[in-house]
Design an enzyme around this catalytic site. Structure first.
Site, mmCIF file in Angstrom:
data_model
loop_
_atom_site.group_PDB
_atom_site.id
_atom_site.type_symbol
_atom_site.label_atom_id
_atom_site.label_comp_id
_atom_site.label_asym_id
_atom_site.label_seq_id
_atom_site.Cartn_x
_atom_site.Cartn_y
_atom_site.Cartn_z
ATOM 1 N N SER A 1 0.877 -1.212 0.076
ATOM 2 C CA SER A 1 0.219 0.055 0.001
ATOM 3 C C SER A 1 0.918 1.351 0.039
ATOM 4 C CB SER A 1 -1.091 -0.051 1.159
ATOM 5 O OG SER A 1 -1.278 1.142 1.423
ATOM 6 N N HIS B 1 -1.063 -1.527 -4.433
ATOM 7 C CA HIS B 1 -2.342 -0.797 -3.559
ATOM 8 C C HIS B 1 -2.441 0.600 -3.430
ATOM 9 C CE1 HIS B 1 -5.864 -2.131 -1.061
ATOM 10 N NE2 HIS B 1 -5.440 -1.173 -0.171
ATOM 11 N N ASP C 1 -4.685 3.586 -1.801
ATOM 12 C CA ASP C 1 -5.676 4.042 -0.968
ATOM 13 C C ASP C 1 -6.322 5.329 -1.127
ATOM 14 O OD1 ASP C 1 -5.997 1.733 0.935
ATOM 15 O OD2 ASP C 1 -3.845 2.140 1.420
ATOM 16 N N MET D 1 -8.886 8.253 -0.266
ATOM 17 C CA MET D 1 -9.913 8.563 0.999
ATOM 18 C C MET D 1 -10.259 9.861 0.964
ATOM 19 S SD MET D 1 -7.224 7.219 4.011
ATOM 20 C CE MET D 1 -6.645 5.629 4.208
ATOM 21 N N HIS E 1 -8.270 1.068 -4.105
ATOM 22 C CA HIS E 1 -9.140 0.939 -2.922
ATOM 23 C C HIS E 1 -9.739 2.203 -2.680
ATOM 24 C CE1 HIS E 1 -9.388 -0.258 1.671
ATOM 25 N NE2 HIS E 1 -10.571 -0.195 1.001
ATOM 26 N N MET F 1 -11.937 4.439 -0.634
ATOM 27 C CA MET F 1 -12.710 4.627 0.448
ATOM 28 C C MET F 1 -13.299 6.265 0.662
ATOM 29 S SD MET F 1 -9.627 3.082 2.943
ATOM 30 C CE MET F 1 -8.456 3.220 1.645
ATOM 31 N N MET G 1 -11.474 -5.712 5.468
ATOM 32 C CA MET G 1 -10.553 -4.845 6.139
ATOM 33 C C MET G 1 -10.393 -5.461 7.526
ATOM 34 S SD MET G 1 -10.124 -2.194 4.375
ATOM 35 C CE MET G 1 -9.113 -1.541 5.484
ATOM 36 N N ASP H 1 -6.501 -6.539 4.320
ATOM 37 C CA ASP H 1 -5.946 -5.268 4.186
ATOM 38 C C ASP H 1 -6.140 -4.582 5.658
ATOM 39 O OD1 ASP H 1 -5.069 -2.846 3.768
ATOM 40 O OD2 ASP H 1 -7.068 -2.184 2.448
ATOM 41 N N GLY H 2 -4.555 -4.433 6.370
ATOM 42 C CA GLY H 2 -4.583 -3.716 7.487
ATOM 43 C C GLY H 2 -3.795 -4.581 8.466
HETATM 44 C C1 DX5 Z 1 -6.303 1.570 5.420
HETATM 45 C C2 DX5 Z 1 -5.550 1.068 4.224
HETATM 46 C C3 DX5 Z 1 -4.756 0.079 4.246
HETATM 47 C C4 DX5 Z 1 -3.272 0.622 4.633
HETATM 48 C C5 DX5 Z 1 -2.607 -0.471 5.397
HETATM 49 O O1 DX5 Z 1 -7.428 2.155 5.598
HETATM 50 O O2 DX5 Z 1 -6.998 0.628 3.286
HETATM 51 O O3 DX5 Z 1 -4.453 -0.250 2.693
HETATM 52 O O4 DX5 Z 1 -2.607 1.530 4.109
HETATM 53 O O5 DX5 Z 1 -1.536 -0.261 5.798
HETATM 54 P P1 DX5 Z 1 -0.863 -1.255 6.884
HETATM 55 O O6 DX5 Z 1 -0.461 -2.332 6.230
HETATM 56 O O7 DX5 Z 1 0.197 -0.335 7.459
HETATM 57 O O8 DX5 Z 1 -1.779 -1.555 8.137
HETATM 58 ZN ZN ZN Z 2 -6.530 -0.073 1.334
#
Ligand code: DX5
Ligand code: ZN
Length: 210
Positions: A7, A30, A32, A34, A63, A65, A136, A169-170
């Protein structure tokens, strides 16, 4: 085969191109996105996807969000996404199905994600429209959070519902990644664990074989 998706939320955005090159062993990148509304954080959007498309041929796993994703999925596809994942909680059932349909009409793969509080059974009405499920394993919004082990039974439950690939993810590292694979996940997203490691490609290759 297990696939790894670093990510870029944990990358250094002042040198994003180089950081992407430093994870060349990964199958996916990946990304993200937001909006400060669906999650309490704001990250990156369409112009960044378009720019980084030039630096790698790796699969872009976007992804989203964001609320009302059906309004934006086409633009992410046009910008170079290969997989676009929307959240089941981000709009009405009708609008989410419409988002998934648009992604497929663009010739891309459609992913559907569930937050930790959303039960596996909520995915059922959408399964015909998706190519991948994203579970998640932290509350979405931030990198570097602790893996929620109570999501492992949900992964197993989803595995019973569908043969579509499951991404997690996470909070993924060698230990939690192994648990997710044992539960049925095929794609591991890892942000801080990969980007903070000394040899990123080595970490990716080890994570694939935990
Ligand atoms: C959180 C994201 C993840 C995040 C994961 O909302 O969707 O993709 O970047 O980060 P790590 O692997 O550090 O938990
Ligand atoms: Zn993500």
């Amino acid at each position: 085969m297990i696939k790894i998706a670093p990510s870029i939320l944990s990358a250094d955005f002042s040198r994003l191109g180089e950081d992407i090159e430093s994870v060349s062993a990964a199958e996916f990148i990946h990304i993200d996105v937001m909006d400060g509304c669906f999650v309490p954080n704001i990250s990156i959007g369409i112009p960044v996807v378009k720019s980084i498309r030039k630096v790698t041929a790796q699969i872009f796993d976007v992804h989203l969000m964001i609320v009302e994703p059906q309004k934006y999925v086409k633009q992410f596809c046009m910008a170079g996404a290969d997989i676009v994942t929307v959240h089941i909680e981000a709009s009405s059932e009708e609008s989410i199905i419409s988002a998934l349909k648009i992604i497929r009409e663009c010739g891309k793969k459609a992913g559907l994600s569930v937050k930790p509080g959303t039960p596996a059974k909520d995915l059922i009405p959408f399964l015909d429209y998706v190519d991948m499920i994203l579970v998640m394993t932290v509350e979405p919004g931030f990198g570097g959070q602790k893996f929620m082990a109570d999501m492992l039974p949900k992964i197993r439950e989803i595995k019973q519902l569908t043969s579509k690939p499951i991404e997690v993810d996470g909070g993924v590292d060698f230990e939690t990644g192994k648990l997710c694979i044992e539960a049925g996940a095929e794609i591991l997203v890892a942000g801080s664990f990969v980007f903070k490691s000394e040899n990123r490609n080595e970490t990716i290759n080890k994570l694939r074989c935990v």
